[in-house]
Write a protein that holds these residues in place. Structure first.
Motif, PDB file in Angstrom:
ATOM      1  N   ALA A   1     -30.892  -0.783 -23.555  1.00 36.64           N
ATOM      2  CA  ALA A   1     -32.040   0.267 -23.490  1.00 36.64           C
ATOM      3  C   ALA A   1     -31.967   1.485 -24.741  1.00 36.64           C
ATOM      4  CB  ALA A   1     -32.515   0.641 -22.290  1.00 36.64           C
ATOM      5  N   ALA A   2     -31.183   1.817 -24.512  1.00 35.93           N
ATOM      6  CA  ALA A   2     -30.960   3.191 -25.232  1.00 35.93           C
ATOM      7  C   ALA A   2     -31.210   2.552 -26.570  1.00 35.93           C
ATOM      8  CB  ALA A   2     -30.098   3.663 -24.908  1.00 35.93           C
TER       9      ALA A   2
ATOM     10  N   ALA B   1     -38.306  -0.238 -21.474  1.00 38.05           N
ATOM     11  CA  ALA B   1     -36.753   0.210 -22.294  1.00 38.05           C
ATOM     12  C   ALA B   1     -36.944   1.840 -21.685  1.00 38.05           C
ATOM     13  CB  ALA B   1     -36.267  -0.116 -23.885  1.00 38.05           C
ATOM     14  N   GLN B   2     -37.616   2.597 -22.220  1.00 39.99           N
ATOM     15  CA  GLN B   2     -38.111   3.092 -21.908  1.00 39.99           C
ATOM     16  C   GLN B   2     -37.227   3.792 -20.211  1.00 39.99           C
ATOM     17  OE1 GLN B   2     -41.811   4.697 -24.008  1.00 39.99           O
ATOM     18  NE2 GLN B   2     -40.441   5.045 -25.442  1.00 39.99           N
TER      19      GLN B   2
ATOM     20  N   ALA C   1     -33.168   3.375 -29.287  1.00 39.12           N
ATOM     21  CA  ALA C   1     -33.229   4.326 -30.284  1.00 39.12           C
ATOM     22  C   ALA C   1     -33.005   3.145 -31.735  1.00 39.12           C
ATOM     23  CB  ALA C   1     -31.352   5.131 -30.558  1.00 39.12           C
ATOM     24  N   SER C   2     -33.252   2.357 -31.567  1.00 36.46           N
ATOM     25  CA  SER C   2     -32.934   1.368 -33.475  1.00 36.46           C
ATOM     26  C   SER C   2     -35.066   1.097 -33.097  1.00 36.46           C
ATOM     27  CB  SER C   2     -32.180   0.120 -33.265  1.00 36.46           C
ATOM     28  OG  SER C   2     -32.696  -0.367 -32.439  1.00 36.46           O
ATOM     29  N   ASP C   3     -35.701   1.959 -32.098  1.00 35.59           N
ATOM     30  CA  ASP C   3     -37.629   1.272 -32.832  1.00 35.59           C
ATOM     31  C   ASP C   3     -37.783  -0.255 -32.499  1.00 35.59           C
ATOM     32  OD1 ASP C   3     -40.131   2.049 -32.572  1.00 35.59           O
ATOM     33  OD2 ASP C   3     -39.964   1.569 -35.063  1.00 35.59           O
TER      34      ASP C   3
END
Length: 102
Positions: free
Chosen positions: A58-59, A96-97, A63-65
């Motif tokens: 998820a991170a 994911a957030q 982070a990679s949009d």
């Protein structure tokens, strides 16, 4: 607002499972009662573990949009949407957030 709802939904889904898992280990429970509690919480705890194990994916996804989609995140998203109607309406990024907020 949708992000808040997705986060709240994930936390609401996970909290009862943690409480029932702790309740299944109480010293005063009968063997039949604790066995029933254990059997019912095993599936839920496996679902929670699946979601928590997806935090790294998820991170990367956030982070990679959305460019990096790991297998654990994909499994967690499928599981969340199968268990919760509100998760079906949230985007992958919102879920994911929310997973990261757990």
């Amino acid at each position: 607002m949708r992000r808040f709802l997705a986060t709240a939904m994930l936390l609401a889904c996970s909290a009862p499972v943690w409480a029932s898992s702790a309740g299944g280990t109480s010293a005063g429970a009968s063997s039949a009662g604790s066995a029933g509690s254990s059997a019912s919480s095993d599936s839920s705890s496996d679902d929670d573990k699946l979601v928590l194990d997806a935090r790294g994916d998820a991170a990367s996804f956030v982070a990679s949009d959305g460019a990096i989609r790991g297998a654990r995140l994909e499994a967690a998203l499928r599981n969340l949407r199968a268990r919760n109607v509100a998760a079906r309406e949230a985007s992958d990024l919102q879920l994911a957030q929310a997973i990261l907020a757990l």
